[in-house]
Design an enzyme around this catalytic site. Structure first.
Site, mmCIF file in Angstrom:
data_model
loop_
_atom_site.group_PDB
_atom_site.id
_atom_site.type_symbol
_atom_site.label_atom_id
_atom_site.label_comp_id
_atom_site.label_asym_id
_atom_site.label_seq_id
_atom_site.Cartn_x
_atom_site.Cartn_y
_atom_site.Cartn_z
ATOM 1 C CB ILE A 1 8.821 57.707 -79.987
ATOM 2 C CG1 ILE A 1 10.129 57.006 -80.326
ATOM 3 C CG2 ILE A 1 9.161 58.121 -78.451
ATOM 4 C CD1 ILE A 1 10.984 58.337 -80.918
ATOM 5 C CG ASN B 1 -1.362 62.389 -69.606
ATOM 6 O OD1 ASN B 1 -2.265 61.876 -68.773
ATOM 7 N ND2 ASN B 1 -0.401 61.844 -70.436
ATOM 8 C CD GLU C 1 6.866 62.141 -71.115
ATOM 9 O OE1 GLU C 1 7.172 62.176 -72.389
ATOM 10 O OE2 GLU C 1 7.084 61.410 -70.207
ATOM 11 C CG HIS D 1 -0.395 64.486 -76.956
ATOM 12 N ND1 HIS D 1 0.216 65.336 -76.221
ATOM 13 C CD2 HIS D 1 0.075 63.205 -76.146
ATOM 14 C CE1 HIS D 1 1.049 65.332 -75.612
ATOM 15 N NE2 HIS D 1 0.592 63.858 -75.147
ATOM 16 C CG MET D 2 -7.145 60.928 -77.618
ATOM 17 S SD MET D 2 -8.762 60.927 -78.582
ATOM 18 C CE MET D 2 -9.699 62.017 -77.886
HETATM 19 P P1 AMP Z 1 2.371 63.044 -72.503
HETATM 20 O O1 AMP Z 1 3.043 62.475 -71.242
HETATM 21 O O2 AMP Z 1 0.934 62.903 -72.563
HETATM 22 O O3 AMP Z 1 2.737 64.351 -73.127
HETATM 23 O O4 AMP Z 1 2.743 62.264 -73.726
HETATM 24 C C1 AMP Z 1 3.845 62.549 -74.742
HETATM 25 C C2 AMP Z 1 3.850 61.008 -75.451
HETATM 26 O O5 AMP Z 1 4.813 61.632 -76.712
HETATM 27 C C3 AMP Z 1 4.955 60.072 -74.716
HETATM 28 O O6 AMP Z 1 4.162 58.883 -74.819
HETATM 29 C C4 AMP Z 1 6.077 60.084 -75.948
HETATM 30 O O7 AMP Z 1 6.580 58.549 -75.768
HETATM 31 C C5 AMP Z 1 5.361 60.503 -76.986
HETATM 32 N N1 AMP Z 1 6.583 61.152 -78.006
HETATM 33 C C6 AMP Z 1 7.591 61.939 -77.639
HETATM 34 N N2 AMP Z 1 8.381 62.325 -78.688
HETATM 35 C C7 AMP Z 1 7.776 61.378 -79.822
HETATM 36 C C8 AMP Z 1 8.190 61.130 -81.062
HETATM 37 N N3 AMP Z 1 9.068 62.085 -81.757
HETATM 38 N N4 AMP Z 1 7.345 60.303 -81.880
HETATM 39 C C9 AMP Z 1 6.461 59.899 -81.294
HETATM 40 N N5 AMP Z 1 6.049 59.786 -79.867
HETATM 41 C C10 AMP Z 1 6.672 60.719 -79.225
#
Ligand code: AMP
Length: 117
Positions: free
Chosen positions: A32, A88, A96, A101-102
């Site tokens: 996103i 991460n 986050e 997830h990759m």
């Molecule tokens: P991380 O910091 O590795 O946990 O990355 C989480 C990723 O999820 C971030 O790059 C966000 O921009 C992405 N993200 C969070 N919510 C959504 C969503 N609803 N749709 C798509 N990507 C998302």
């Protein structure tokens, strides 16, 4: 059972996302908040909060993340120019969303592997 995040709702198509691939094991969708021209998240359909929670029985789900990453890299025309795959884990990596997830990133020179600011 591990706690669900918004990613489970994306897998079940209960919240909108730009899904680019889905099968029984994994789902892939555009991030996103893209950090590169191509920024796709590839996730196991099963909730695995972090890489610390990975079990050997999940080897096939997790191996499929790489298969799908390579397939999408080709589909999005970055397989030859190159790309980066990032997973991460926890605080120092600034994870986050606690559904493993990759990140598939590419479409420009991504710079050095780590920015240490
Ligand atoms: P991380 O910091 O590795 O946990 O990355 C989480 C990723 O999820 C971030 O790059 C966000 O921009 C992405 N993200 C969070 N919510 C959504 C969503 N609803 N749709 C798509 N990507 C998302």
């Amino acid at each position: 059972m591990a706690q669900e995040t918004i990613f489970s709702k994306i897998i079940r198509r209960e919240v909108p996302a730009k899904i680019v691939y889905q099968d029984d094991l994994v789902t892939a969708f555009h991030d996103i908040n893209p950090q590169a021209p191509v920024h796709i998240l590839i996730i196991p359909n099963e909730v695995i909060p972090t890489t610390n929670d990975v079990e050997s029985s999940q080897a096939s789900n997790l191996g499929t993340l790489f298969i799908v990453a390579a397939k999408l890299a080709k589909q999005f025309s970055i397989s030859e120019s190159g790309y980066r795959l990032i997973v991460n884990c926890n605080k120092d990596a600034r994870q986050e969303v606690f559904h493993l997830h990759m990140h598939l990133l590419g479409g420009k020179d991504l710079g050095p592997m780590l920015s240490l600011d």
